[in-house]
Design an enzyme around this catalytic site. Structure first.
Site, PDB file in Angstrom:
ATOM      1  N   ARG A  45     -18.895   2.971 -16.435  1.00 58.72           N
ATOM      2  CA  ARG A  45     -17.633   3.510 -15.928  1.00 58.72           C
ATOM      3  C   ARG A  45     -17.046   2.630 -14.821  1.00 58.72           C
ATOM      4  O   ARG A  45     -15.834   2.399 -14.785  1.00 58.72           O
ATOM      5  CB  ARG A  45     -17.854   4.947 -15.428  1.00 58.72           C
TER       6      ARG A  45
ATOM      7  N   LYS B 235       2.598  -2.069  -1.844  1.00 58.17           N
ATOM      8  CA  LYS B 235       2.274  -0.729  -2.345  1.00 58.17           C
ATOM      9  C   LYS B 235       1.068  -0.823  -3.273  1.00 58.17           C
ATOM     10  O   LYS B 235       1.152  -0.683  -4.483  1.00 58.17           O
ATOM     11  CB  LYS B 235       3.482  -0.125  -3.048  1.00 58.17           C
TER      12      LYS B 235
ATOM     13  N   LYS C 212      13.266  -4.379   8.532  1.00 53.08           N
ATOM     14  CA  LYS C 212      13.793  -3.226   7.804  1.00 53.08           C
ATOM     15  C   LYS C 212      14.649  -2.359   8.725  1.00 53.08           C
ATOM     16  O   LYS C 212      14.803  -2.646   9.915  1.00 53.08           O
ATOM     17  CB  LYS C 212      12.643  -2.426   7.198  1.00 53.08           C
TER      18      LYS C 212
ATOM     19  N   GLU D 191      16.309  -6.589   5.311  1.00 58.64           N
ATOM     20  CA  GLU D 191      16.626  -5.590   4.285  1.00 58.64           C
ATOM     21  C   GLU D 191      18.043  -5.059   4.496  1.00 58.64           C
ATOM     22  O   GLU D 191      18.405  -4.664   5.604  1.00 58.64           O
ATOM     23  CB  GLU D 191      15.612  -4.455   4.370  1.00 58.64           C
TER      24      GLU D 191
ATOM     25  N   ASP E  41      18.439  -3.805  -1.114  1.00 60.12           N
ATOM     26  CA  ASP E  41      17.606  -2.632  -1.359  1.00 60.12           C
ATOM     27  C   ASP E  41      18.392  -1.493  -2.005  1.00 60.12           C
ATOM     28  O   ASP E  41      19.450  -1.085  -1.514  1.00 60.12           O
ATOM     29  CB  ASP E  41      17.012  -2.154  -0.030  1.00 60.12           C
TER      30      ASP E  41
END
Length: 281
Positions: free
Chosen positions: A96, A131, A163, A193, A214
């Site tokens: 597994r 991410k 950002k 951004e 974005d």
């Protein structure tokens, strides 16, 4: 991968209880030997095969494995990936963990390859994001490369990406960029951004090196590309947010003239490639 993450593989084996697999210990004699094959049940791009084979060997060094394909290679449904032989208990108990690594990473490589094909001929690079699954970033980003994609920054210390919240905290876009330029080497690019054409214009005036467009619709992306190419053609453009791995959507975004498309879905939403271990004896 230049060096296998043996500690990570070992921790995965411990987590799965592979060193005390009650079912196998009760049903399989200690002296039993077996032969098995790892195979792909669906077509895709393989990643993590070396990790999968290492999982068996780490559990029991008597296991012998012979790979028939290399990581990064495209395979057909039903194609054998590797042969295994050795103690039957080890093959069963590490199964597994080996398949989890192989299926997950091959799924990322397969999805990435599909996205790369969707923008073929445009010159656009497909990028990943941060991410990723905690603890698996290096493996997942390598799987993106094996699928033909490219890596964005590995971590927060690898590059500048200003950002919206950075801009608010710094007191404005110009203030943020000026603060960065005072503190980082001149060779390091500054990415900003932007969500609107007004923000794109401000980023141009402030001297951004890269602009991340974005969550823009295709027409808005076209307008942003035209604006930048007319006023500051040296600025690189990255499209991100709400694009997804849909081939038609990717092709439409690539056609706007951006340089990069970044997709969090490559690592956080790639479906596992269906792989299996089958005993031959």
């Amino acid at each position: 991968m230049s060096e296998l993450p043996l500690d990570l593989i070992r921790q995965a084996l411990i987590e799965d209880g592979a060193y005390r697999d009650l079912t196998t210990l009760c049903t399989v004699p200690a002296e039993a030997q077996a032969q098995a094959v790892l195979l792909a049940r669906r077509e895709g791009v393989i990643a993590g095969l070396t990790l999968a084979l290492a999982a068996f060997r780490l559990l029991d060094e008597r296991v012998q494995g012979e790979a028939h394909v290399k990581d990064g290679e495209a395979v057909a449904a039903g194609q054998p990936l590797a042969d295994l032989r050795g103690p039957a208990r080890a093959l069963l108990s590490a199964e597994r963990v080996a398949l989890n690594f192989l299926g997950h990473l091959s799924g990322i490589a397969t999805l990435t390859a599909r996205c790369v094909r969707a923008v073929a001929g445009t010159g656009v690079r497909i990028l990943d994001t941060r991410k990723t699954t905690p603890g698996l970033r290096a493996l997942e980003k390598e799987a993106v490369r094996l699928g033909g994609g490219h890596n964005h920054r590995f971590g927060l210390s690898d590059g500048i990406l200003i950002k919206d919240n950075h801009i608010k905290a710094a007191g404005g876009l110009t203030a943020a960029i000026e603060a960065v330029r005072r503190q980082v080497p001149h060779l390091l690019k500054i990415e900003v951004e932007c969500e609107t054409l007004e923000e794109v214009q401000a980023a141009i005036r402030a001297g951004a090196d890269v602009i991340l467009l974005d969550n823009m619709e295709v027409e808005q992306l076209r307008q942003a590309v035209a604006l930048v190419r007319a006023e500051a053609p040296g600025i690189l453009l990255e499209a991100s947010g709400g694009i997804g791995p849909d081939p038609e959507r990717l092709a439409a975004v690539a056609a706007t003239g951006v340089d990069f498309i970044s997709l969090g879905a490559l690592t956080h939403s790639a479906p596992n490639l269906d792989v299996a271990l089958e005993f031959l004896t």
